[in-house]
Design a protein around this motif. Structure first.
Motif, PDB file in Angstrom:
ATOM      1  N   LEU A  14       0.825  -1.217   0.000  1.00 51.23           N
ATOM      2  CA  LEU A  14       0.000   0.000   0.000  1.00 51.23           C
ATOM      3  C   LEU A  14       0.859   1.268   0.000  1.00 51.23           C
ATOM      4  CD1 LEU A  14      -2.681  -1.162   2.579  1.00 51.23           C
ATOM      5  CD2 LEU A  14      -3.150  -0.564   0.186  1.00 51.23           C
ATOM      6  N   ILE A  15       1.896   1.269   0.831  1.00 52.67           N
ATOM      7  CA  ILE A  15       2.687   2.492   0.993  1.00 52.67           C
ATOM      8  C   ILE A  15       3.570   2.759  -0.226  1.00 52.67           C
ATOM      9  CG2 ILE A  15       4.838   1.686   2.098  1.00 52.67           C
ATOM     10  CD1 ILE A  15       4.217   3.895   4.261  1.00 52.67           C
ATOM     11  N   THR A  16       3.738   1.739  -1.076  1.00 53.45           N
ATOM     12  CA  THR A  16       4.485   1.926  -2.327  1.00 53.45           C
ATOM     13  C   THR A  16       3.536   2.085  -3.514  1.00 53.45           C
ATOM     14  OG1 THR A  16       4.743  -0.493  -2.454  1.00 53.45           O
ATOM     15  CG2 THR A  16       6.593   0.783  -1.557  1.00 53.45           C
ATOM     16  N   ASN A  17       2.317   2.575  -3.203  1.00 60.85           N
ATOM     17  CA  ASN A  17       1.345   2.972  -4.227  1.00 60.85           C
ATOM     18  C   ASN A  17       0.773   1.814  -5.044  1.00 60.85           C
ATOM     19  OD1 ASN A  17       1.554   5.905  -3.791  1.00 60.85           O
ATOM     20  ND2 ASN A  17       3.636   5.640  -4.570  1.00 60.85           N
ATOM     21  N   HIS A  18       0.741   0.628  -4.464  1.00 58.98           N
ATOM     22  CA  HIS A  18       0.100  -0.504  -5.138  1.00 58.98           C
ATOM     23  C   HIS A  18      -1.377  -0.583  -4.736  1.00 58.98           C
ATOM     24  CE1 HIS A  18       4.318  -1.746  -5.640  1.00 58.98           C
ATOM     25  NE2 HIS A  18       3.873  -2.484  -6.652  1.00 58.98           N
ATOM     26  N   LEU A  19      -2.176  -1.065  -5.666  1.00 59.86           N
ATOM     27  CA  LEU A  19      -3.577  -1.363  -5.386  1.00 59.86           C
ATOM     28  C   LEU A  19      -3.637  -2.814  -4.884  1.00 59.86           C
ATOM     29  CD1 LEU A  19      -6.643  -0.326  -6.010  1.00 59.86           C
ATOM     30  CD2 LEU A  19      -6.475  -1.976  -7.871  1.00 59.86           C
ATOM     31  N   VAL A  20      -4.288  -3.036  -3.746  1.00 57.62           N
ATOM     32  CA  VAL A  20      -4.394  -4.410  -3.223  1.00 57.62           C
ATOM     33  C   VAL A  20      -5.844  -4.874  -3.288  1.00 57.62           C
ATOM     34  CG1 VAL A  20      -2.377  -4.151  -1.725  1.00 57.62           C
ATOM     35  CG2 VAL A  20      -4.632  -3.636  -0.808  1.00 57.62           C
ATOM     36  N   GLN A  21      -6.023  -6.095  -3.766  1.00 59.49           N
ATOM     37  CA  GLN A  21      -7.354  -6.682  -3.913  1.00 59.49           C
ATOM     38  C   GLN A  21      -7.464  -7.920  -3.031  1.00 59.49           C
ATOM     39  OE1 GLN A  21      -6.878  -7.071  -8.201  1.00 59.49           O
ATOM     40  NE2 GLN A  21      -8.567  -5.621  -8.522  1.00 59.49           N
ATOM     41  N   LYS A  22      -8.584  -8.050  -2.357  1.00 59.10           N
ATOM     42  CA  LYS A  22      -8.753  -9.138  -1.392  1.00 59.10           C
ATOM     43  C   LYS A  22      -8.571 -10.508  -2.047  1.00 59.10           C
ATOM     44  CE  LYS A  22     -12.750  -7.998   0.413  1.00 59.10           C
ATOM     45  NZ  LYS A  22     -13.952  -8.108   1.285  1.00 59.10           N
ATOM     46  N   ASP A  59     -11.420   1.584  -3.854  1.00 65.36           N
ATOM     47  CA  ASP A  59     -11.732   2.050  -5.204  1.00 65.36           C
ATOM     48  C   ASP A  59     -12.713   1.050  -5.834  1.00 65.36           C
ATOM     49  OD1 ASP A  59     -11.834   2.730  -7.870  1.00 65.36           O
ATOM     50  OD2 ASP A  59      -9.711   3.228  -8.022  1.00 65.36           O
ATOM     51  N   TYR A  60     -13.977   1.470  -5.970  1.00 64.84           N
ATOM     52  CA  TYR A  60     -15.007   0.558  -6.475  1.00 64.84           C
ATOM     53  C   TYR A  60     -14.780   0.187  -7.942  1.00 64.84           C
ATOM     54  CZ  TYR A  60     -17.672   1.245  -2.206  1.00 64.84           C
ATOM     55  OH  TYR A  60     -18.065   1.244  -0.905  1.00 64.84           O
ATOM     56  N   GLN A  61     -14.177   1.082  -8.696  1.00 69.27           N
ATOM     57  CA  GLN A  61     -13.955   0.818 -10.118  1.00 69.27           C
ATOM     58  C   GLN A  61     -12.948  -0.309 -10.325  1.00 69.27           C
ATOM     59  OE1 GLN A  61     -12.992   4.285 -12.383  1.00 69.27           O
ATOM     60  NE2 GLN A  61     -12.888   3.210 -14.326  1.00 69.27           N
ATOM     61  N   SER A  62     -11.878  -0.295  -9.540  1.00 71.90           N
ATOM     62  CA  SER A  62     -10.839  -1.315  -9.696  1.00 71.90           C
ATOM     63  C   SER A  62     -11.000  -2.455  -8.701  1.00 71.90           C
ATOM     64  CB  SER A  62      -9.462  -0.694  -9.531  1.00 71.90           C
ATOM     65  OG  SER A  62      -9.360  -0.029  -8.288  1.00 71.90           O
ATOM     66  N   GLY A  63     -11.888  -2.260  -7.723  1.00 68.12           N
ATOM     67  CA  GLY A  63     -12.146  -3.324  -6.765  1.00 68.12           C
ATOM     68  C   GLY A  63     -10.994  -3.604  -5.826  1.00 68.12           C
ATOM     69  N   GLY A  64     -10.302  -2.551  -5.382  1.00 68.23           N
ATOM     70  CA  GLY A  64      -9.171  -2.756  -4.488  1.00 68.23           C
ATOM     71  C   GLY A  64      -8.970  -1.575  -3.559  1.00 68.23           C
ATOM     72  N   TYR A  65      -8.017  -1.745  -2.633  1.00 70.84           N
ATOM     73  CA  TYR A  65      -7.712  -0.712  -1.646  1.00 70.84           C
ATOM     74  C   TYR A  65      -6.421   0.028  -2.020  1.00 70.84           C
ATOM     75  CZ  TYR A  65     -11.166  -2.873   1.430  1.00 70.84           C
ATOM     76  OH  TYR A  65     -12.336  -3.367   1.967  1.00 70.84           O
ATOM     77  N   GLN A  66      -6.413   1.339  -1.736  1.00 69.04           N
ATOM     78  CA  GLN A  66      -5.231   2.167  -1.943  1.00 69.04           C
ATOM     79  C   GLN A  66      -5.057   3.120  -0.765  1.00 69.04           C
ATOM     80  OE1 GLN A  66      -6.148   3.841  -5.905  1.00 69.04           O
ATOM     81  NE2 GLN A  66      -4.140   3.098  -6.558  1.00 69.04           N
ATOM     82  N   LEU A  67      -3.803   3.518  -0.540  1.00 72.22           N
ATOM     83  CA  LEU A  67      -3.537   4.543   0.463  1.00 72.22           C
ATOM     84  C   LEU A  67      -3.634   5.914  -0.180  1.00 72.22           C
ATOM     85  CD1 LEU A  67      -0.526   3.489   2.744  1.00 72.22           C
ATOM     86  CD2 LEU A  67      -2.932   3.704   3.364  1.00 72.22           C
ATOM     87  N   GLU A  68      -4.341   6.810   0.481  1.00 76.85           N
ATOM     88  CA  GLU A  68      -4.417   8.196   0.034  1.00 76.85           C
ATOM     89  C   GLU A  68      -3.844   9.093   1.121  1.00 76.85           C
ATOM     90  OE1 GLU A  68      -8.500   8.976  -0.784  1.00 76.85           O
ATOM     91  OE2 GLU A  68      -8.528   7.796  -2.660  1.00 76.85           O
ATOM     92  N   THR A  69      -3.049  10.069   0.727  1.00 83.24           N
ATOM     93  CA  THR A  69      -2.478  10.978   1.713  1.00 83.24           C
ATOM     94  C   THR A  69      -3.527  11.983   2.172  1.00 83.24           C
ATOM     95  OG1 THR A  69      -0.713  12.579   2.163  1.00 83.24           O
ATOM     96  CG2 THR A  69      -1.619  12.566  -0.060  1.00 83.24           C
TER      97      THR A  69
END
Length: 315
Positions: A14-22, A59-69
């Motif tokens: 997450l902290i390296t700007n990757h999108l993670v999906q369950k 992010d509902y469009q990509s179906g994953g979690y991201q970190l936002e500052t």
């Protein structure tokens, strides 16, 4: 793999700007999506407990979690300009310049860093600092602390011709000009504000025995000072007028207080009025050669004439 290591791995993604999906994480770790959801909830709670400048967003469009500052960020465009300005200053040693640029780049995502690095690569490779070779980051920070705390200090200072002197001063402002950092400080012995090049300061000690005090009205306002001083040359404040045949914008930019008070279209010239310290103003006006004619005040005109005659005498 235990839960703590798994959560650290997810957080690192997450902290390296990757999108993670369950689903993909569940497959990767060979566990259920429910356990991944529990990991994500614990990461979200960790961010809240530690008051980090992030929020975990879905992010509902990509179906994953991201970190936002959650803090104000600097854009890659602004950062590129800052790096260009720092490189052009030539003020820092190569080591301090590299640390500064690398630190600035860490403020933006890796993808943006990869865009900027090729742009600055050549200029960074050929970077040539000024000759004094003194590290400045720590001493500028140290002096800034003395200014905010209004502390009197005694400095060991190397003058222009390598003479070493000791001065007790009250630092009031830090200004950068023409490749160098200066501390503007009140010297009680000379009863005036003087400019000291930071790279020439060899030692600093807080002086509790001879404190210097100044009223608010007496203190230096560095913003106002920057409008009046040129080439970090102190002197007498005056209102000057000069006729100018050069690029008007360049003259107005050199003197922030300047204004055009008359125009001579047939001569392609203007009359400019500005408030400045005389010594620095004289240096710039003389550098303009035949493009300038100083008209006032009369004693300043006489000073310019004397200096021009001295120059001619060298030829």
């Amino acid at each position: 793999m235990n839960a703590a290591y798994r959560q650290l791995t997810i957080f690192q993604l997450l902290i390296t700007n990757h999108l993670v999906q369950k689903a993909s994480l569940a497959d990767q770790f060979n566990i259920s999506p429910r356990m991944i959801q529990r990991d994500i909830s614990q990461i979200r709670q960790f961010i809240t407990d530690q008051h980090l400048f992030y929020q975990l967003a879905y992010d509902y469009q990509s179906g994953g979690y991201q970190l936002e500052t959650t803090q104000a960020t600097v854009s890659k465009q602004a950062l590129l300009l800052l790096i260009k300005i720092v490189l052009a200053s030539r003020a820092l040693t190569k080591d301090e310049m590299n640390k500064t640029i690398d630190g600035l780049l860490q403020l933006i995502p890796v993808t943006d860093q990869n865009e900027i690095r090729p742009i600055i690569k050549n200029e960074r490779f050929y970077y040539q600092p000024v000759h004094h070779g003194q590290p400045l980051l720590d001493i500028v920070w140290q002096l800034s602390g003395y200014i905010s705390q209004r502390q009197t200090i005694t400095i060991t200072y190397q003058r222009q011709h390598r003479e070493i002197v000791t001065r007790t001063i009250l630092p009031e402002a830090i200004i950068f000009s023409e490749y160098y950092f200066y501390v503007v400080a009140y010297n009680a012995k000379y009863k005036s504000n003087l400019f000291y090049r930071v790279d020439r300061i060899r030692h600093i000690q807080v002086n509790h025995q001879q404190p210097i005090t100044r009223t608010r009205a007496e203190r230096v306002e560095d913003g106002e000072l920057r409008q009046l001083v040129h080439y970090m040359q102190p002197g007498k404040k005056l209102t000057l007028r000069f006729k100018f045949w050069g690029i008007v914008e360049a003259a107005l930019d050199r003197f922030p207080t300047a204004k055009v008070v008359d125009r001579y279209p047939n001569e392609r010239a203007v009359l400019i009025e500005a408030i400045a310290f005389d010594r620095g103003a004289k240096m710039w006006l003389l550098s303009q050669g035949s493009l300038v004619q100083v008209q006032a005040p009369s004693d300043f005109v006489a000073d310019i004439r004397t200096e021009l005659q001295r120059t001619l005498d060298r030829y």
